[in-house]
Write an enzyme that holds these catalytic residues in place. Structure first.
Site, PDB file in Angstrom:
ATOM      1  CE  LYS A  55      28.429 -18.903  26.745  1.00 37.31           C
ATOM      2  NZ  LYS A  55      28.958 -19.118  28.083  1.00 37.31           N
ATOM      3  CB  ALA A  76      28.009 -24.455  30.920  1.00 37.18           C
ATOM      4  CG  ASP A  77      26.195 -18.136  30.431  1.00 39.07           C
ATOM      5  OD1 ASP A  77      26.933 -17.433  29.618  1.00 39.07           O
ATOM      6  OD2 ASP A  77      25.654 -16.984  31.096  1.00 39.07           O
ATOM      7  CB  THR A  78      28.206 -19.734  35.575  1.00 35.24           C
ATOM      8  OG1 THR A  78      28.318 -20.931  35.413  1.00 35.24           O
ATOM      9  CG2 THR A  78      27.813 -19.105  36.977  1.00 35.24           C
ATOM     10  N   GLY A 113      23.375 -22.467  33.563  1.00 36.05           N
ATOM     11  CA  GLY A 113      22.487 -23.264  32.678  1.00 36.05           C
ATOM     12  C   GLY A 113      23.621 -24.367  31.667  1.00 36.05           C
TER      13      GLY A 113
END
Length: 203
Positions: A55, A76-78, A113
């Site tokens: 991203k 960010a990624d969750t 992340g």
């Protein structure tokens, strides 16, 4: 000649991440990544880092085509993880109820992340990434509680079918780790990384 301040960009459409980043008192803009996300890692902690980098680098590359100014892009990624299985968005009422039944009375992990991509002079200069994991304990839920919460519509667009900061809050019996990580952005860890990047923090 005074050096221009580095521009900060959040590569996320999440209003929750935007609100969290605002808590650091930073000036930033939002630009949503259009990248086709691909996971090649089996570990959830590595997968979220991989997606966060995709991203952030996609937005940084797009900015590089428009300017040679120095920018720092945060991606960010969750994911919600139960016994090594990633729980995505439920997609509907029945899916939400099914996920909530799985989480009921158990502990699970939330992994986020974060990637920081610095670009300057029309190209990416540096990419750093890290992940943060928080353990979340959910109380035993009755079928009525599960269906009532799912009927609010709140869990339908959320990974793991719940929002810790919303109407699901009374069902969280405890957490171990960063609360804000569960919301979507580990503020303490991000702040520590931003301190390593000159031209962003002013204190």
């Amino acid at each position: 000649m005074e050096k221009k301040k580095m521009k900060l960009v959040l590569a996320s459409a999440s209003p929750r991440r935007k609100e969290l980043l605002e808590r650091l008192g930073l000036d930033f803009s939002v630009q949503v990544s259009k990248v086709d996300e691909k996971i090649t890692c089996s570990s959830p902690a590595e997968a979220v880092k991989e997606l966060a980098v995709q991203k952030a680098e996609a937005v940084a590359e797009e900015l590089c085509r428009r300017t040679e100014e120095e920018v720092l892009v945060i991606g960010a990624d969750t994911v919600v993880v139960l016994e090594e299985k990633i729980l995505g968005k439920p997609g509907g009422f029945e899916g939400a109820c099914r996920m909530l039944r799985e989480l009921s009375g158990r502990a699970h992990q939330v992994c986020t992340g974060v990637a920081l991509v610095r670009a300057n002079e029309g190209k990416i200069q540096e990419t750093r990434c890290f992940s943060e994991t928080t353990e979340v304990h959910v109380a035993m839920l009755s079928e009525k509680e599960i269906q009532s919460y799912a009927a609010t519509g709140e869990p339908l667009d959320k990974a793991g079918a719940y929002g810790i900061q919303g109407r699901f809050a009374p069902y969280i019996s405890g957490i171990s780790g960063d609360y804000y990580n569960v919301v979507g952005l580990p503020l303490h860890a991000l702040y520590q990384e931003l301190k390593k990047t000159g031209g962003i923090l002013e204190w």
